[in-house]
Design a protein around this motif. Structure first.
Motif, PDB file in Angstrom:
ATOM      1  N   SER A   1       0.828  -1.212   0.000  1.00 47.35           N
ATOM      2  CA  SER A   1       0.000   0.000   0.000  1.00 47.35           C
ATOM      3  C   SER A   1       0.858   1.256   0.000  1.00 47.35           C
ATOM      4  O   SER A   1       0.514   2.250  -0.642  1.00 47.35           O
ATOM      5  CB  SER A   1      -0.944   0.005   1.210  1.00 47.35           C
ATOM      6  OG  SER A   1      -1.906  -1.020   1.083  1.00 47.35           O
TER       7      SER A   1
ATOM      8  N   PHE B   1       2.037   1.777  -3.557  1.00 45.67           N
ATOM      9  CA  PHE B   1       0.960   2.306  -4.389  1.00 45.67           C
ATOM     10  C   PHE B   1       0.730   3.783  -4.079  1.00 45.67           C
ATOM     11  O   PHE B   1       0.602   4.603  -4.986  1.00 45.67           O
ATOM     12  CB  PHE B   1      -0.333   1.505  -4.173  1.00 45.67           C
ATOM     13  CG  PHE B   1      -1.499   2.075  -4.919  1.00 45.67           C
ATOM     14  CD1 PHE B   1      -1.610   1.896  -6.297  1.00 45.67           C
ATOM     15  CD2 PHE B   1      -2.471   2.818  -4.264  1.00 45.67           C
ATOM     16  CE1 PHE B   1      -2.675   2.439  -6.989  1.00 45.67           C
ATOM     17  CE2 PHE B   1      -3.541   3.361  -4.953  1.00 45.67           C
ATOM     18  CZ  PHE B   1      -3.641   3.173  -6.323  1.00 45.67           C
TER      19      PHE B   1
ATOM     20  N   LYS C   1       3.330   6.009  -5.572  1.00 48.52           N
ATOM     21  CA  LYS C   1       3.178   6.154  -7.024  1.00 48.52           C
ATOM     22  C   LYS C   1       2.105   7.174  -7.393  1.00 48.52           C
ATOM     23  O   LYS C   1       2.213   7.826  -8.427  1.00 48.52           O
ATOM     24  CB  LYS C   1       2.838   4.802  -7.661  1.00 48.52           C
ATOM     25  CG  LYS C   1       4.018   3.874  -7.717  1.00 48.52           C
ATOM     26  CD  LYS C   1       3.643   2.545  -8.345  1.00 48.52           C
ATOM     27  CE  LYS C   1       4.842   1.618  -8.373  1.00 48.52           C
ATOM     28  NZ  LYS C   1       4.529   0.338  -8.998  1.00 48.52           N
TER      29      LYS C   1
END
Length: 197
Positions: free
Chosen positions: A57, A60, A63
């Motif tokens: 997580s 992510f 990003k």
């Protein structure tokens, strides 16, 4: 956006709840079409995912953080540096990444809690993986200098050979629970029933 739940969780040091609070607020903002600005606590958000050991997580989240935010907020990059070290399993690098940055007061409390938790995790890893280990290697894993690492291990019941500078792991006896097989319980019940009748 109302950050009161986040503020309360930070104040009460409920770091394991903050990732969920931030994720919920982020989804709420997205569903309402609200763009997250520089006031969004990106560094805290990253750090709490790291704290709860949810590196996927954290990856992510990193990003999706806009490049402009990453450029303006060096604390975000510093938080992600910890995540990168964890992802790459560079155990000693985690402690280096923690010490390299001058954290804001809010982030400092999360980082300190994570550092303590991470040291305990690393010690448990050493405990399960080694019967003897050098003080130098122990220090590397625990992110401490050699004297502090030796003292930490000795406080946990390990022993040290000063000549070889090796630590002997003191494995604690693990209490195991007996698992009750339901079929055995059924047979025992039937046996006792037949004895009574």
């Amino acid at each position: 956006m109302d950050f009161s739940a986040l503020t309360d969780a930070l104040a009460s040091k409920s770091y394991d709840q903050i990732a969920n609070i931030c994720d919920t607020l982020m989804l709420q903002a997205a569903s309402e079409g609200i763009a997250l600005g520089d006031d969004w606590p990106y560094a805290i958000h990253l750090l709490v995912h790291i704290y709860i050991n949810d590196i996927n997580s954290a990856r992510f989240l990193f990003k999706v953080i806009p490049s402009a935010v990453k450029e303006r907020q060096p604390e975000v990059l510093a938080a992600w540096k910890i995540g990168q070290r964890l992802w790459m399993k560079e155990y000693s690098g985690v402690h280096e990444a923690i010490r390299e940055f001058n954290w804001s007061p809010e982030a400092q409390s999360v980082v300190a809690a994570f550092s303590e938790l991470y040291t305990k995790r690393m010690f448990e890893l050493l405990l399960s993986a080694y019967s003897t280990i050098s003080i130098q290697d122990t220090a590397l894993f625990l992110g401490m200098n050699e004297d502090d690492a030796a003292n930490y291990a000795l406080q946990q019941g390990w022993t040290m050979d000063p000549a070889s500078r090796m630590l002997t792991v003191n494995k604690q006896a693990v209490a195991t629970e007996q698992k009750l097989d339901p079929s055995k319980l059924q047979r025992l019940t039937e046996y006792v029933f037949h004895l009574k009748h």
